[in-house]
Motif scaffolding. Structure first.
Motif, short mmCIF file in Angstrom:
data_model
loop_
_atom_site.label_atom_id
_atom_site.label_comp_id
_atom_site.label_asym_id
_atom_site.label_seq_id
_atom_site.Cartn_x
_atom_site.Cartn_y
_atom_site.Cartn_z
N ARG A 359 0.82 -1.22 0.00
CA ARG A 359 0.00 0.00 0.00
C ARG A 359 0.85 1.26 0.00
NH1 ARG A 359 -4.05 -2.39 4.63
NH2 ARG A 359 -5.43 -3.56 3.22
N LYS A 360 2.04 1.17 0.56
CA LYS A 360 2.93 2.34 0.61
C LYS A 360 3.95 2.34 -0.52
CE LYS A 360 2.57 2.52 5.66
NZ LYS A 360 3.31 2.47 6.94
N ALA A 361 3.91 1.31 -1.35
CA ALA A 361 4.88 1.21 -2.45
C ALA A 361 4.43 2.06 -3.62
CB ALA A 361 5.06 -0.25 -2.86
N GLY A 362 5.28 2.10 -4.64
CA GLY A 362 4.97 2.89 -5.82
C GLY A 362 4.04 2.13 -6.76
N LYS A 363 4.32 2.21 -8.04
CA LYS A 363 3.45 1.57 -9.02
C LYS A 363 3.55 0.06 -8.97
CE LYS A 363 3.57 5.47 -12.26
NZ LYS A 363 3.91 5.91 -13.63
N GLU A 364 4.74 -0.46 -8.76
CA GLU A 364 4.94 -1.91 -8.75
C GLU A 364 4.54 -2.48 -7.38
OE1 GLU A 364 8.37 -5.22 -9.87
OE2 GLU A 364 8.92 -3.16 -9.36
N LYS A 365 3.45 -3.25 -7.36
CA LYS A 365 2.95 -3.83 -6.12
C LYS A 365 2.83 -5.34 -6.31
CE LYS A 365 0.32 0.28 -4.80
NZ LYS A 365 -1.00 0.81 -4.35
N TYR A 366 3.51 -6.07 -5.47
CA TYR A 366 3.48 -7.52 -5.60
C TYR A 366 3.79 -8.18 -4.25
CZ TYR A 366 8.55 -7.07 -5.51
OH TYR A 366 9.84 -6.77 -5.13
N ILE A 367 3.34 -9.41 -4.12
CA ILE A 367 3.66 -10.24 -2.97
C ILE A 367 4.03 -11.62 -3.50
CG2 ILE A 367 2.81 -11.35 -0.87
CD1 ILE A 367 0.87 -9.04 -0.53
N THR A 368 5.20 -12.08 -3.12
CA THR A 368 5.60 -13.44 -3.48
C THR A 368 5.83 -14.22 -2.19
OG1 THR A 368 7.95 -12.81 -3.59
CG2 THR A 368 6.68 -12.70 -5.62
N ALA A 369 5.16 -15.33 -2.07
CA ALA A 369 5.26 -16.15 -0.87
C ALA A 369 5.67 -17.56 -1.26
CB ALA A 369 3.92 -16.15 -0.13
N LYS A 370 6.72 -18.05 -0.61
CA LYS A 370 7.16 -19.43 -0.83
C LYS A 370 7.23 -20.10 0.54
CE LYS A 370 9.89 -18.37 -4.96
NZ LYS A 370 11.23 -18.43 -5.61
N ILE A 371 6.40 -21.10 0.73
CA ILE A 371 6.31 -21.81 2.01
C ILE A 371 6.38 -23.30 1.73
CG2 ILE A 371 4.90 -22.30 4.03
CD1 ILE A 371 4.24 -19.15 2.09
N ARG A 372 7.28 -23.96 2.44
CA ARG A 372 7.40 -25.39 2.24
C ARG A 372 7.80 -26.08 3.55
NH1 ARG A 372 12.27 -23.26 0.46
NH2 ARG A 372 14.16 -24.38 1.10
#
Length: 445
Positions: A359-372
């Motif tokens: 929400r506080k980032a610029g134009k590029e907004k992403y979430i990458t989650a790796k759980i194992r």
């Protein structure tokens, strides 16, 4: 005293100078000046130079013995008022530090005089070495064992100092009266036994004052630690309630979605019948009666763990609603943790923080989650854009949110990590915030 050879003025001066230096060092062990006071050190230098200059003048005019006898008076009065002007603490704390250092050195010098005179008489070298050695020893003990805890007590304890002032000043006045009236105690050999008892009593009083202050400091630390523990338990309880409510909200939302999707087949049959009859005008009216506001994606299957699927699905839907790219790779067994709420705490807080970061980032907004899960270890790696500064206090990441309860999400995760003998790490790499968690010694149920 007839037939006895007094100390020569030079050795007497050396003993007094050593006492003067030890007094300063002992005092500075218990005393702390105001921070950022630039005039403090120059003022100390000027004071010492003025004292030495005045002693030199008295030595020239009246002789070295006269200067020796005036040393304490020359030192006590100006230093008392100079140091109190620069004192970091209030006058009650200052008085205890000042007179404790003064008594600790002057009394051991007097005790050394009695011991040396009793065993060696007026032997010059014995007086010089033993008395100076005792004063230096007391100074080193004060700096080694008393400095840090006493400074901590000055910082943390605010009550009880007036009573300590009364005790320390009373014993200081008694010592002056005893050692000076009706004549110097060095000329009252018959009272040396009582003098030793008196000195030991005053030392016990000083020790009692210092121990009382240190005990007050420890009790204050215990109360503060207990208050902090209770506050953290309260925050944990509130946070757990929030997580449970959030979990319930996600379940309700996704359940409503499943119900609506299940009912869509029936709605399509009604709409198809309107079309067959040619009653097209009734279709918009019927659609308006339907509520699609809570229609989101169904619970997607990311892994075999149902709790993880619910949380991933919820944050995937939330990310989509806020134009955040959400990518998740998960490989978790059905029962990865004995307590599913702990898994919810880890995943929920981590993804919530990631959304907040986007929400506080610029134009590029992403979430990458790796759980194992592999080899009895739960491994998490969650990343999101971050273009700011990490605020870390006492080894803990501080939140930039304004609400009172924010910032405890990381603490909640840390407690779960500690329970399972794992570790939690967070750092910034380029313009990306990376959270990594490993829980070890875990066996699936």
């Amino acid at each position: 005293m007839k037939g006895e050879i007094m100390l020569n003025p030079l050795r007497y001066a050396i003993i007094n100078i050593v006492m003067f230096i030890c007094l300063l060092l002992t005092f500075f062990s218990l005393y702390a000046p105001k921070e950022g006071t630039k005039l403090y050190k120059p003022a100390c230098v000027v004071l010492i130079a003025a004292d030495l200059g005045f002693m030199a003048y008295v030595t020239y005019a009246k002789g070295l013995m006269a200067a020796n006898n005036l040393l304490l008076v020359i030192w006590i009065v100006p230093t008392f008022f100079l140091f109190i002007f620069f004192s970091k603490y209030n006058i009650e704390k200052y008085i205890v530090a000042y007179f404790s250092s003064l008594l600790s050195v002057t009394l051991v010098n007097s005790l050394g005089f009695i011991a040396v005179h009793y065993f060696f008489g007026w032997q010059q070298t014995a007086h010089l070495l033993i008395r100076c050695g005792l004063m230096i020893t007391v100074t080193l003990v004060m700096r080694r064992f008393i400095k840090k805890p006493f400074s901590k007590a000055l910082e943390s304890v605010d009550k009880g100092w007036k009573l300590m002032d009364v005790v320390i000043i009373l014993f200081f006045l008694l010592s002056i009266i005893f050692f000076v009236y009706p004549k110097p105690f060095t000329e009252r050999a018959g009272e040396y036994g009582f003098a030793v008892l008196f000195i030991i009593t005053i030392y016990c009083a000083i020790a009692l004052v210092i121990c009382t202050i240190l005990n007050m400091s420890k009790e204050n630390e215990k109360r503060m630690a207990e208050a902090q523990r209770r506050n953290e338990l309260r925050i944990d309880s509130i946070k757990l309630e929030q997580m449970e409510q959030q979990y319930k909200t996600m379940m309700d939302t996704l359940e409503q979605t499943s119900v609506v999707r299940h009912d869509l087949a029936h709605h399509f049959l009604v709409i198809a019948e309107y079309c067959r009859r040619g009653e097209y005008e009734r279709i918009p009216v019927y659609l308006e009666t339907l509520n699609f506001q809570n229609v989101t994606d169904e619970v997607k299957v990311y892994c075999r763990n149902y709790t993880a699927n619910i949380i991933f699905s919820y944050y995937a839907w939330l990310s989509k609603s806020e134009n955040i790219s959400f990518a998740c790779e998960a490989d978790l067994p059905e029962d990865v943790l004995p307590n599913e709420m702990e898994l919810s705490v880890l995943l929920g807080n981590a993804l919530e923080n990631a959304v907040e970061g986007c929400r506080k980032a610029g134009k590029e907004k992403y979430i990458t989650a790796k759980i194992r899960y592999e080899k009895h270890k739960l491994i998490m790696d969650i990343r999101n854009p971050f273009d700011g500064v990490l605020w870390i206090h006492s080894g803990t990441l501080q939140s930039t949110k304004e609400e009172d309860l924010h910032g405890y999400g990381m603490k909640s995760m840390q407690r779960v990590v500690d329970k399972y003998n794992g570790y939690l790490a967070y750092f910034k790499e380029d313009k990306e915030f990376i959270l990594q968690i490993v829980l070890i010694c875990i066996e699936t149920i």
